[in-house]
Design an enzyme around this catalytic site. Structure first.
Site, PDB file in Angstrom:
ATOM      1  N   CYS A 169      42.949   5.187 -22.108  1.00  0.00           N
ATOM      2  CA  CYS A 169      42.224   5.184 -20.834  1.00  0.00           C
ATOM      3  C   CYS A 169      42.068   6.562 -20.210  1.00  0.00           C
ATOM      4  CB  CYS A 169      42.872   4.213 -19.854  1.00  0.00           C
ATOM      5  SG  CYS A 169      44.492   4.710 -19.222  1.00  0.00           S
TER       6      CYS A 169
ATOM      7  N   HIS B 128      46.555   2.698 -15.376  1.00  0.00           N
ATOM      8  CA  HIS B 128      45.217   2.697 -15.955  1.00  0.00           C
ATOM      9  C   HIS B 128      44.384   3.735 -15.216  1.00  0.00           C
ATOM     10  CE1 HIS B 128      41.679   1.484 -18.042  1.00  0.00           C
ATOM     11  NE2 HIS B 128      41.072   1.056 -16.957  1.00  0.00           N
TER      12      HIS B 128
ATOM     13  N   ASP C  17      34.473   3.000 -14.938  1.00  0.00           N
ATOM     14  CA  ASP C  17      35.567   2.884 -15.909  1.00  0.00           C
ATOM     15  C   ASP C  17      34.999   2.909 -17.325  1.00  0.00           C
ATOM     16  OD1 ASP C  17      37.812   2.379 -17.371  1.00  0.00           O
ATOM     17  OD2 ASP C  17      38.503   0.696 -16.153  1.00  0.00           O
TER      18      ASP C  17
END
Length: 687
Positions: free
Chosen positions: A277, A335, A358
């Site tokens: 991530c 995250h 994202d």
């Protein structure tokens, strides 16, 4: 009749325009300007100069493979007496001998990208066309009419121009900053970012429409979110989370975006192995900053991955508290995503500002693995109908967690777990300082506030609105001292009995290695007490010793250990669960700069590390990079083992090309100690 006007050459004034447009690092060989702001060029004619009474000059600009005026990717405009706001214009600034100095102004909503600039010169019935050159147009955070305008110069410097920063990892109780070299102005990166736009599926399907829509940072942000991962396209990074990285680079080993983007381009836009991530987020940050969109990397601790959009993560555990069955819905230790600053003319007023994007491939959005942009304000208000992907991001910071314990007889009991709260310590780097800024308040109202209840009601988050059960018993995991890699240490289950009753309980205390995305590894410590007496109104701490010899072979590069305590009172069927993620601190990398730090003068970086483990390290390497300090990554291999307690030291040559503040970022790798990071700020003076 006047003789024909003949252009000798065109000077695109790279130095002046680069300085005025904050693109000096990009303007060494090509013209790069920001939209909505004038730029300068000088025309040199042969024989005679331009005469307004007899000559006519008309300019044209085109971008993309199918330019059209209707799509905004083509424009023709004559020389004018004054600038016309919101339109392509050219005006005379100065005229001497055979030179004509001009000011060209671009619309603040023009599509970004590579443009060809041409001139049509006519005198009477005579006419000629000249290609003046090419320029790249970027978003402009300095222009009030641009959708990405930021009114703070400090923030523009940080979120558009700064090439280094930090990404936050570790755990909510031990936040660790990881230095990162974004390097958005390094050689070739802008060209790579434009290639990335030109291989996205929307461009390949309809190039004219895609280039036209590049006027919108919302559109460009969504494209970049999808192109940083390779799940649907020729994207940059392949994600992997199973600790098997032998045919690529471990995600923890990267220290910057430049090497990743260059590898992608040099291998024909083939995916680079591997990302997780923070790597996806960091590369997206580089691309978006390079294109001119103010962007920052954000870390959310205890981040929920809610696949079915019910805002609920349910864990089904056995009698020892171990998760059973489907593990697709997980709580990640942390995250990372990015936020980009822009207006949202497609949404209701009030949703401009920071937008969450994202790029980590988790769920599909409109058929593509991308997420956002969604206004951070909409997440805070619980407005889940807002484009794009508001329910998924809302769950990441607000999902509720329910634990069910199943006994041998098949009975299922709800467990109380006060230790796991989703959406903690949402973090980003501070503006202008090497410190962490907590931005949780931008995503969530204070817990228990009326505004929070209104947001949850709006989001139909019924689980959070329910009253919490109270038993009079409490338990939490405590740590005794700092936990360093290679050391043995104690953790404690600290239990409080706030009732007038005495209880005899069972206690299971267990430690397991864990990846940052919540996937558990082998046990590295356990204790099981069948008869634990808890007297009325008392407290008790039960220790568990975690030994290096138990975790050394199963610890992931995340350096995380999850400690779980399950307290069972069998008479009243009470189940109390507590968990805590422990981050093991790596040793410090020491960096010394030898020599006077001046532009274009050789420097030496001395880098050292002391082996903290009780065993020797083999296969040791140091890798360094830094925007403005190194043209590419430099790696030094250590041929001999580094014994326990021994210091390893290397020297590397640097040649700083640019003045100002730079970060030298270092990564250390070995067989038993991996992904150790360090950095040193270096201020480069004039030559």
């Amino acid at each position: 009749m006047a003789e024909e006007l003949v252009l000798e050459r065109c000077d695109l004034e790279l130095e002046t325009n680069g300085r005025d447009h904050h693109t000096a690092d990009l303007c060494r060989e090509k013209l790069v300007v920001r939209r909505g702001q004038p730029f300068w060029l000088t025309l040199h004619f042969e024989g005679r100069n331009y005469e307004a009474s007899v000559d006519s000059l008309t300019f044209s600009v085109v971008t993309g493979p199918a330019p059209s005026q209707e799509a905004g990717t083509k424009a023709r405009f004559p020389l004018r007496d004054a600038v016309e706001e919101g339109d392509w214009t050219a005006t005379v600034v100065d005229q001497q001998d055979c030179t004509l100095s001009l000011q060209l102004t671009t619309p603040a909503n023009a599509p970004i990208g590579l443009y060809r600039l041409s001139l049509e010169a006519s005198t009477g019935y005579q006419g000629s066309s000249f290609v003046l050159g090419h320029f790249i147009l970027l978003f402009n955070a300095w222009c009030p009419a641009d959708a990405v305008y930021l009114d703070s110069e400090e923030e523009r410097q940080e979120y558009v121009l700064t090439q280094q920063g930090f990404i936050y990892q570790g755990s909510a109780k031990f936040i660790k900053n990881i230095p990162w070299n974004f390097g958005q102005f390094e050689d070739g990166i802008l060209d790579i970012c434009l290639i990335l736009l030109d291989v996205n599926p929307k461009f390949l399907k309809n190039a004219g429409r895609d280039c036209s829509r590049r006027s919108s940072p919302v559109y460009v942000g969504r494209v970049v979110s999808g192109m940083v991962n390779c799940n649907d396209d020729q994207g940059v990074l392949l994600g992997r989370w199973d600790n098997n990285y032998g045919d690529g680079v471990s995600p923890m080993s990267w220290i910057g975006s430049v090497d990743i983007l260059r590898r992608w381009k040099n291998h024909g836009c083939q995916r680079v192995k591997y990302g997780q991530c923070w790597v996806f987020a960091a590369v997206a940050c580089t691309v978006l900053r390079c294109l001119g969109i103010p962007t920052r990397v954000v870390t959310n601790y205890n981040s929920a991955h809610d696949q079915n959009s019910n805002l609920l993560i349910e864990y089904f555990r056995n009698e020892f508290g171990e998760i059973q069955g489907d593990k697709s819905e997980m709580i990640w230790n942390f995250h990372c995503w990015v936020e980009s600053w822009m207006t949202r003319p497609d949404l209701q007023p009030g949703y401009e500002g920071w937008q969450a994007l994202d790029p980590t491939p988790q769920e599909k959005s409109e058929g593509t693995y991308c997420c956002g942009p969604v206004p951070v304000r909409a997440i805070k208000e619980g407005d889940l109908s807002t484009k794009y992907d508001a329910p998924f991001v809302f769950a990441e910071v607000n999902a509720d967690v329910v634990d069910w314990i199943q006994q041998d007889d098949g009975s299922v009991h709800k467990s109380i777990n006060r230790s796991l709260i989703v959406g903690l310590k949402i973090s980003t780097k501070s503006v202008g300082r090497d410190e962490r800024e907590d931005i949780t308040h931008t995503y969530k109202y204070p817990e228990g506030s009326s505004e929070e209840r209104e947001a949850f009601t709006r989001a139909n988050h019924l689980n959070k609105l329910a009253e919490k059960e109270e038993t009079g018993m409490a338990m939490r995991i405590r740590v005794g001292q700092s936990m360093n890699m290679g050391s043995d240490f104690d953790v404690f289950a600290h239990i409080t009995n706030n009732t007038a009753e005495e209880y005899v309980c069972r206690l299971l205390l267990c430690a397991r290695t864990v990846s940052y995305n919540g996937i558990l590894g082998p046990e590295c410590g356990t204790k099981y007490l069948l008869n634990l007496n808890l007297e009325p109104f008392s407290e008790k701490s039960v220790p568990l010793c975690i030994l290096y010899e138990k975790y050394r072979d199963c610890l992931t590069e995340s350096n995380l250990i999850k400690v779980r305590a399950l307290l069972v009172e069998p008479v009243i069927n009470s189940y109390l669960l507590a968990e805590r993620d422990l981050y093991l601190e790596n040793p410090e990398i020491k960096i010394r700069i030898l020599g006077e730090p001046k532009q274009k003068r050789k420097l030496v970086a001395e880098v050292s590390l002391q082996n903290p483990l009780p065993v020797a390290l083999e296969g040791c390497t140091f890798t360094v990079e830094g925007a403005g300090l190194t043209e590419e990554q430099k790696t030094v291999e250590i041929p001999d083992p580094v014994e326990a307690g021994e210091e390893v030291k290397v020297r590397m040559d640097l040649l700083p090309l640019h003045m100002g503040l730079h970060k030298l970022v270092v990564n250390f790798e070995s067989d038993k100690l991996k992904a150790v990071k360090g950095f040193r700020n270096v201020i480069i003076g004039p030559a």
